[in-house]
Design a protein around this motif. Sequence first.
Motif, PDB file in Angstrom:
ATOM      1  N   GLN A  82       0.831  -1.202   0.000  1.00 32.40           N
ATOM      2  CA  GLN A  82       0.000   0.000   0.000  1.00 32.40           C
ATOM      3  C   GLN A  82       0.871   1.259   0.000  1.00 32.40           C
ATOM      4  O   GLN A  82       0.647   2.186  -0.763  1.00 32.40           O
ATOM      5  CB  GLN A  82      -0.912  -0.015   1.234  1.00 32.40           C
ATOM      6  N   LYS A 122       1.855   6.434  -6.885  1.00 30.36           N
ATOM      7  CA  LYS A 122       0.770   7.259  -7.392  1.00 30.36           C
ATOM      8  C   LYS A 122       1.020   8.759  -7.154  1.00 30.36           C
ATOM      9  O   LYS A 122       0.511   9.595  -7.879  1.00 30.36           O
ATOM     10  CB  LYS A 122      -0.556   6.846  -6.726  1.00 30.36           C
ATOM     11  N   ILE A 179       4.263  14.695  -4.712  1.00 29.44           N
ATOM     12  CA  ILE A 179       3.575  15.979  -4.516  1.00 29.44           C
ATOM     13  C   ILE A 179       3.453  16.372  -3.043  1.00 29.44           C
ATOM     14  O   ILE A 179       3.132  17.514  -2.738  1.00 29.44           O
ATOM     15  CB  ILE A 179       2.165  15.935  -5.149  1.00 29.44           C
ATOM     16  N   GLY A 180       3.710  15.437  -2.148  1.00 27.73           N
ATOM     17  CA  GLY A 180       3.700  15.755  -0.725  1.00 27.73           C
ATOM     18  C   GLY A 180       2.295  15.854  -0.153  1.00 27.73           C
ATOM     19  O   GLY A 180       1.291  15.696  -0.876  1.00 27.73           O
ATOM     20  N   ILE A 181       2.223  16.118   1.161  1.00 27.51           N
ATOM     21  CA  ILE A 181       0.940  16.144   1.869  1.00 27.51           C
ATOM     22  C   ILE A 181       0.879  17.424   2.706  1.00 27.51           C
ATOM     23  O   ILE A 181       1.862  17.772   3.379  1.00 27.51           O
ATOM     24  CB  ILE A 181       0.815  14.912   2.808  1.00 27.51           C
ATOM     25  N   ILE A 201      -5.311  11.477   6.596  1.00 23.55           N
ATOM     26  CA  ILE A 201      -5.243  10.476   5.523  1.00 23.55           C
ATOM     27  C   ILE A 201      -5.351   9.054   6.066  1.00 23.55           C
ATOM     28  O   ILE A 201      -5.630   8.125   5.318  1.00 23.55           O
ATOM     29  CB  ILE A 201      -3.949  10.618   4.681  1.00 23.55           C
ATOM     30  N   TYR A 226     -10.957   8.518   3.808  1.00 22.67           N
ATOM     31  CA  TYR A 226     -10.472   9.874   3.577  1.00 22.67           C
ATOM     32  C   TYR A 226      -9.510   9.881   2.405  1.00 22.67           C
ATOM     33  O   TYR A 226      -8.555   9.133   2.371  1.00 22.67           O
ATOM     34  CB  TYR A 226      -9.795  10.442   4.832  1.00 22.67           C
ATOM     35  N   VAL A 277      -7.494  12.799  -0.189  1.00 22.62           N
ATOM     36  CA  VAL A 277      -7.257  14.210  -0.443  1.00 22.62           C
ATOM     37  C   VAL A 277      -7.829  14.507  -1.825  1.00 22.62           C
ATOM     38  O   VAL A 277      -7.660  13.713  -2.732  1.00 22.62           O
ATOM     39  CB  VAL A 277      -5.749  14.496  -0.409  1.00 22.62           C
ATOM     40  N   GLY A 282      -9.641   5.126  -0.610  1.00 28.16           N
ATOM     41  CA  GLY A 282      -9.359   5.849   0.643  1.00 28.16           C
ATOM     42  C   GLY A 282      -9.366   4.931   1.836  1.00 28.16           C
ATOM     43  O   GLY A 282      -9.682   5.359   2.954  1.00 28.16           O
ATOM     44  N   LEU A 333      -4.544   3.360   3.745  1.00 28.10           N
ATOM     45  CA  LEU A 333      -3.768   3.753   4.935  1.00 28.10           C
ATOM     46  C   LEU A 333      -4.479   3.353   6.218  1.00 28.10           C
ATOM     47  O   LEU A 333      -3.840   3.050   7.223  1.00 28.10           O
ATOM     48  CB  LEU A 333      -3.487   5.252   4.916  1.00 28.10           C
ATOM     49  N   THR A 334      -5.828   3.336   6.186  1.00 29.57           N
ATOM     50  CA  THR A 334      -6.584   2.905   7.366  1.00 29.57           C
ATOM     51  C   THR A 334      -6.220   1.455   7.685  1.00 29.57           C
ATOM     52  O   THR A 334      -5.951   1.101   8.844  1.00 29.57           O
ATOM     53  CB  THR A 334      -8.107   2.995   7.090  1.00 29.57           C
ATOM     54  N   ALA A 381       7.044  12.898   0.436  1.00 22.18           N
ATOM     55  CA  ALA A 381       6.466  12.490   1.723  1.00 22.18           C
ATOM     56  C   ALA A 381       7.244  11.296   2.254  1.00 22.18           C
ATOM     57  O   ALA A 381       7.908  10.594   1.500  1.00 22.18           O
ATOM     58  CB  ALA A 381       4.996  12.117   1.536  1.00 22.18           C
ATOM     59  N   PHE A 401       6.768   7.977   4.946  1.00 20.22           N
ATOM     60  CA  PHE A 401       5.899   7.183   5.824  1.00 20.22           C
ATOM     61  C   PHE A 401       6.791   6.317   6.707  1.00 20.22           C
ATOM     62  O   PHE A 401       7.602   5.546   6.218  1.00 20.22           O
ATOM     63  CB  PHE A 401       4.937   6.323   4.998  1.00 20.22           C
TER      64      PHE A 401
HETATM   65  P1  ADP Z   1      -6.230   5.693  -1.480  1.00 18.73           P
HETATM   66  O1  ADP Z   1      -6.980   4.436  -1.614  1.00 18.73           O
HETATM   67  O2  ADP Z   1      -6.928   6.890  -1.929  1.00 18.73           O
HETATM   68  O3  ADP Z   1      -4.819   5.557  -1.897  1.00 18.73           O
HETATM   69  P2  ADP Z   1      -5.074   5.822   1.089  1.00 18.73           P
HETATM   70  O4  ADP Z   1      -5.684   5.605   2.440  1.00 18.73           O
HETATM   71  O5  ADP Z   1      -4.004   4.880   0.703  1.00 18.73           O
HETATM   72  O6  ADP Z   1      -6.243   5.849   0.057  1.00 18.73           O
HETATM   73  O7  ADP Z   1      -4.519   7.275   1.033  1.00 18.73           O
HETATM   74  C1  ADP Z   1      -5.302   8.354   1.429  1.00 18.73           C
HETATM   75  C2  ADP Z   1      -4.834   9.629   0.797  1.00 18.73           C
HETATM   76  O8  ADP Z   1      -3.525   9.933   1.256  1.00 18.73           O
HETATM   77  C3  ADP Z   1      -4.660   9.507  -0.685  1.00 18.73           C
HETATM   78  O9  ADP Z   1      -5.839   9.894  -1.328  1.00 18.73           O
HETATM   79  C4  ADP Z   1      -3.545  10.467  -1.010  1.00 18.73           C
HETATM   80  O10 ADP Z   1      -4.072  11.710  -1.324  1.00 18.73           O
HETATM   81  C5  ADP Z   1      -2.782  10.600   0.269  1.00 18.73           C
HETATM   82  N1  ADP Z   1      -1.473   9.975   0.217  1.00 18.73           N
HETATM   83  C6  ADP Z   1      -1.124   8.720   0.598  1.00 18.73           C
HETATM   84  N2  ADP Z   1       0.196   8.483   0.414  1.00 18.73           N
HETATM   85  C7  ADP Z   1       0.713   9.612  -0.122  1.00 18.73           C
HETATM   86  C8  ADP Z   1       2.037   9.987  -0.578  1.00 18.73           C
HETATM   87  N3  ADP Z   1       3.060   9.146  -0.491  1.00 18.73           N
HETATM   88  N4  ADP Z   1       2.180  11.227  -1.066  1.00 18.73           N
HETATM   89  C9  ADP Z   1       1.126  12.091  -1.136  1.00 18.73           C
HETATM   90  N5  ADP Z   1      -0.136  11.802  -0.729  1.00 18.73           N
HETATM   91  C10 ADP Z   1      -0.351  10.564  -0.264  1.00 18.73           C
END
Ligand code: ADP
Length: 756
Positions: A628, A635, A671-673, A681, A686, A688, A707, A710-711, A739, A741
């Motif tokens: 994930q 992405k 693109i960052g967060i 997130i 959720y 973005v 979305g 990450l959950t 970003a 993690f």
């Molecule tokens: P999704 O199924 O939309 O990927 P996630 O729970 O994995 O759902 O992620 C939630 C949101 O977190 C994403 O829509 C994305 O906008 C943001 N996000 C996750 N990882 C990154 C990352 N590495 N860089 C930027 N934004 C991220």
Amino acid sequence: MALADPTSILLVFSGLISLAWMRIGMVRAGRREQALPVFIFYALFSAGWAALAVLLRLSEMGFVHGFDSFALARFALYFLLGQAVCFRQLTRQFSRQPVSSTRYWAAALLFFGAAVLLYENPLHLPVFLPVNAGYGISLYQAGFAVILLGWSVFQGGSILLTLRSIRHERVPLHRNRSQYWGIAVVLETLAHVLMFSRQSFAGGVLHILAGTLVAVVLRTYALPDLRQVTRRAVTYLATTLVSAALYGLLYLALHSAVRAEFISLPVVLLLFLLAGALFSPLLTTTQRFLQRSIMGERYDARQTVSRYSQSISNILDLDRLASSVVEQVRAVFDCTHGALIVVHRGLYAPEQRAYATYDLLPFTGDGEAQNVLHLATRSPVISAWQNDNLPLTQYDMDVLPRFQGMDAAERAALSALRMDVFVPVFAKHQWIGLLALGPRRSGERYYADDLSLLQTLADQTAVALENARLYADLMLRNQENERLNIDLQEANSELARLDQAKADFISIASHELRTPLTQVIGYNDILTEWLDGNQLQPDSARGMLQAVRRAARRLEEIVDTMFDVSRIEARVLELSCAWISPEQVIEEAVEAWSAGIKDRGLSVTCQGIDDLPALVGDHRRLVQVFRQLIQNAIKSTPNGGRILLSGAVLEPQQDPDTQGLVEIVVEDTGIGIAPEELERIFVKFYRVGNVLLHSSGDTKFKGAGPGLGLTIARGIVEAHGGKIWAESPGFDETALPGAKFHVLLPIHNPALDQYL
Ligand code: ADP
């Protein structure tokens, strides 16, 4: 004959007076005050001296026989030395210094011992001590010299101590008391000098005065103000002189009238009338003038009160009220500083069903915040203010027996305010504050009329202070309401967000499910058509069946994801644990996206992953986590970007059970967060940005998912006893801040042993 000798009578009287002093000492000692045993000794020495002096006088006059006059004179000297020793101790106690230690008494004994040794000569030394060839002193002279030296040391000590306390005393009432003591010291010193020179009568008179003054000062707390007494005396004297001059003038006028022989009844009457009309206003004017120039300008109480009430009546702000109050009282009493002290009930002691403290919050009017004073409810000062409504001076607190039991910290805190007088403020029978004034610039004390004016001003302050307190309370409550409102707004927006998330879920779920379903139905229709028209080609049919299968797999994936979320939510996620290799987990996770990584021209680098130790965990679930995270990184990163996977061991030997933590960081150049999104997130559903940008491909740049990734990742990591969080400098599609993690996993979480 003896009865006719004034010196003997005076000496007997002096002895009796000394016994009366002893009585005073004993009465006070009964009240558990430590000053007085010394005073009893002083009185004893004094009585002893008087008895010896009478005997000496009577035997010298031949009224009594059989006494050795020289011995009586010597003993009298010992008693004088004893008085000086005690007087020095009394002075120390009087100036509120700790009583001298045993060293002091040892020094006194040394002097006594030396004097007795020389004077009484128990060792039978030669009576004449040669000092130099031909010169020498007698033992008696040496004894006298020792006594004189001892007396000078101790009496000198008293004089120095008193001078110091008069000079350094800040509180006028203490200074006043010290001045009285100063008079007593001077009288006593003169008395002793006279006694040494055998002027028993004059010495006795001064000694009686000194001792009586000491007794009065020790006994009386409220001594008349010396300055005021002196001023009154001067005013009285000056007025007397003026009236004497007026009467003199009248006499001269009458005299010359008699001389000029036009003395007649009408003239005399006229002169008397004139004198009557002039004398009284002249005297009053003189008196007023003297009073003003000697006593200093006094305020007009009525005018002061009315000006004061007017100036504070409409002020609601506590700070401004305090500043106005302090400004007014400073102008009237010319004090260095002042404060309006607001009183609140402090801590409640449930076991006593009462408030245990009062909190005193001083407002000095200069806008500076002051420390709150916490005074125990049972503190004697509190009871004086609250129960007796008494204005208290700092001097009262220092001297009155009622306040001797005060807590040392409370005493220090109050005296740190450097106030001279505290007047309680009552509103509706409730004690709500104190009006406190510092010392006056003139060094003058607050007299009774000042205190009564202050009490009136305190009464005038009550309404304004009560209003200001209520207003402050209201403001506080308003602030509290505002805070609650903000909380409510936050809760509302959180609810709205959840509602939106639910709506998003429905639209995402329907979107996500519809795509593969449409594919299944579409391929199914084509296959049926081909079958009906006998056009079924085995190759294309196989291709289509594979596509159906892929779509069905996608459906299965979506349903699995939702199951995972619900299991995590219900905390029933089952793990199947073993000692696994983090390196393999990462390899598998990267492998899953190798095609996408290649298509998008991304580079994936690993650092320190191969050095990571094995850990207890669920291999499949952890692959899911990193798949994930890597998918999200892919992405979020534009073509040609970099993804870095790094590993490290933290706190290796800290806990023998967990054996430390493994940290794996997935970092991208995407693109960052935005900071406010970093936590969100991880929340279910959720995402973005626009929710309708749904699963537009597994590895497409900015491709969206449901979305939930990450959950689920957080749920799995936390089920392992670990932590996961995101870091990013911010969101920027052009600058690409990237970003990070972080995943922290315990090497051996004992709680996972059940799944091993
Ligand atoms: P999704 O199924 O939309 O990927 P996630 O729970 O994995 O759902 O992620 C939630 C949101 O977190 C994403 O829509 C994305 O906008 C943001 N996000 C996750 N990882 C990154 C990352 N590495 N860089 C930027 N934004 C991220």
